[in-house]
Design a protein around this motif. Structure first.
Motif, PDB file in Angstrom:
ATOM      1  N   GLU A  44     -19.496 -21.301 120.034  1.00  0.00           N
ATOM      2  CA  GLU A  44     -19.325 -21.706 118.633  1.00  0.00           C
ATOM      3  C   GLU A  44     -18.976 -23.196 118.558  1.00  0.00           C
ATOM      4  N   MET A  45     -18.098 -23.646 119.438  1.00  0.00           N
ATOM      5  CA  MET A  45     -17.700 -25.055 119.438  1.00  0.00           C
ATOM      6  C   MET A  45     -18.884 -25.961 119.776  1.00  0.00           C
ATOM      7  N   ALA A  46     -19.686 -25.558 120.762  1.00  0.00           N
ATOM      8  CA  ALA A  46     -20.858 -26.347 121.142  1.00  0.00           C
ATOM      9  C   ALA A  46     -21.846 -26.411 119.978  1.00  0.00           C
ATOM     10  N   HIS A  47     -22.042 -25.272 119.329  1.00  0.00           N
ATOM     11  CA  HIS A  47     -22.950 -25.230 118.179  1.00  0.00           C
ATOM     12  C   HIS A  47     -22.440 -26.144 117.066  1.00  0.00           C
ATOM     13  N   ASN A  48     -21.162 -26.045 116.743  1.00  0.00           N
ATOM     14  CA  ASN A  48     -20.582 -26.851 115.668  1.00  0.00           C
ATOM     15  C   ASN A  48     -20.656 -28.349 115.967  1.00  0.00           C
ATOM     16  N   ALA A  49     -20.574 -28.709 117.241  1.00  0.00           N
ATOM     17  CA  ALA A  49     -20.666 -30.121 117.621  1.00  0.00           C
ATOM     18  C   ALA A  49     -22.041 -30.708 117.296  1.00  0.00           C
ATOM     19  N   MET A  50     -23.047 -29.838 117.194  1.00  0.00           N
ATOM     20  CA  MET A  50     -24.415 -30.301 116.972  1.00  0.00           C
ATOM     21  C   MET A  50     -24.860 -30.234 115.512  1.00  0.00           C
ATOM     22  N   ILE A  51     -24.025 -29.719 114.642  1.00  0.00           N
ATOM     23  CA  ILE A  51     -24.422 -29.591 113.236  1.00  0.00           C
ATOM     24  C   ILE A  51     -24.760 -30.971 112.667  1.00  0.00           C
ATOM     25  N   GLY A  52     -25.973 -31.084 112.154  1.00  0.00           N
ATOM     26  CA  GLY A  52     -26.433 -32.332 111.558  1.00  0.00           C
ATOM     27  C   GLY A  52     -26.835 -33.394 112.554  1.00  0.00           C
ATOM     28  N   ARG A  53     -26.939 -33.012 113.831  1.00  0.00           N
ATOM     29  CA  ARG A  53     -27.277 -33.984 114.888  1.00  0.00           C
ATOM     30  C   ARG A  53     -28.405 -33.448 115.763  1.00  0.00           C
ATOM     31  N   GLY A  57     -23.737 -38.539 121.899  1.00  0.00           N
ATOM     32  CA  GLY A  57     -23.505 -39.481 122.988  1.00  0.00           C
ATOM     33  C   GLY A  57     -24.359 -40.723 122.861  1.00  0.00           C
ATOM     34  N   MET A  58     -23.885 -41.777 123.487  1.00  0.00           N
ATOM     35  CA  MET A  58     -24.588 -43.052 123.456  1.00  0.00           C
ATOM     36  C   MET A  58     -25.275 -43.331 124.793  1.00  0.00           C
ATOM     37  N   TYR A  59     -24.510 -43.287 125.868  1.00  0.00           N
ATOM     38  CA  TYR A  59     -25.060 -43.593 127.188  1.00  0.00           C
ATOM     39  C   TYR A  59     -26.039 -42.513 127.621  1.00  0.00           C
ATOM     40  N   LEU A  60     -25.632 -41.257 127.437  1.00  0.00           N
ATOM     41  CA  LEU A  60     -26.445 -40.099 127.781  1.00  0.00           C
ATOM     42  C   LEU A  60     -26.372 -39.143 126.603  1.00  0.00           C
ATOM     43  N   GLU A  64     -26.890 -29.106 122.821  1.00  0.00           N
ATOM     44  CA  GLU A  64     -25.911 -28.034 122.671  1.00  0.00           C
ATOM     45  C   GLU A  64     -25.564 -27.380 124.011  1.00  0.00           C
ATOM     46  N   GLN A  65     -26.563 -27.157 124.854  1.00  0.00           N
ATOM     47  CA  GLN A  65     -26.309 -26.544 126.162  1.00  0.00           C
ATOM     48  C   GLN A  65     -25.469 -27.459 127.048  1.00  0.00           C
ATOM     49  N   ASP A  66     -25.735 -28.751 127.000  1.00  0.00           N
ATOM     50  CA  ASP A  66     -24.935 -29.710 127.766  1.00  0.00           C
ATOM     51  C   ASP A  66     -23.472 -29.668 127.323  1.00  0.00           C
ATOM     52  N   ILE A  67     -23.261 -29.638 126.020  1.00  0.00           N
ATOM     53  CA  ILE A  67     -21.903 -29.602 125.476  1.00  0.00           C
ATOM     54  C   ILE A  67     -21.210 -28.313 125.900  1.00  0.00           C
ATOM     55  N   LEU A  68     -21.925 -27.201 125.883  1.00  0.00           N
ATOM     56  CA  LEU A  68     -21.350 -25.935 126.324  1.00  0.00           C
ATOM     57  C   LEU A  68     -20.897 -26.028 127.782  1.00  0.00           C
ATOM     58  N   GLU A  69     -21.687 -26.663 128.629  1.00  0.00           N
ATOM     59  CA  GLU A  69     -21.318 -26.814 130.035  1.00  0.00           C
ATOM     60  C   GLU A  69     -20.056 -27.666 130.190  1.00  0.00           C
ATOM     61  N   VAL A  70     -19.950 -28.726 129.383  1.00  0.00           N
ATOM     62  CA  VAL A  70     -18.743 -29.559 129.415  1.00  0.00           C
ATOM     63  C   VAL A  70     -17.529 -28.744 128.983  1.00  0.00           C
TER      64      VAL A  70
END
Length: 76
Positions: A44-53, A57-60, A64-70
């Motif tokens: 849910e947190m990973a999904h919410n981080a991507m809402i509207g995006r 990140g800037m450098y990399l 959503e899957q990357d954020i979930l792994e973090v």
């Protein structure tokens, strides 16, 4: 932490340990669980981080899957 040539992994682990000790000395949570965030909330947190995006990140750019792994790493 003193850097030792040829002992990069040891230096990294010592740095992580010192950072965790510092954070704990401030009475702050180190892991997501320490903040009361259960593993079943990570998707849910990973999904919410991507809402509207399309990425985060800037450098990399993370998806959503990357954020979930973090988040999974932060939960350990």
């Amino acid at each position: 932490v003193d850097y030792a040539v040829g002992e990069e992994e040891r230096t990294i682990q010592m740095g992580i340990q010192k950072l965790e000790e510092f954070i704990k000395s401030l009475n702050l949570p180190v892991r997501l669980a320490d903040a009361g965030i259960a593993d079943d909330r990570l998707e849910e947190m990973a999904h919410n981080a991507m809402i509207g995006r399309t990425g985060v990140g800037m450098y990399l750019t993370l998806n959503e899957q990357d954020i979930l792994e973090v988040l999974k790493l932060a939960a350990k």
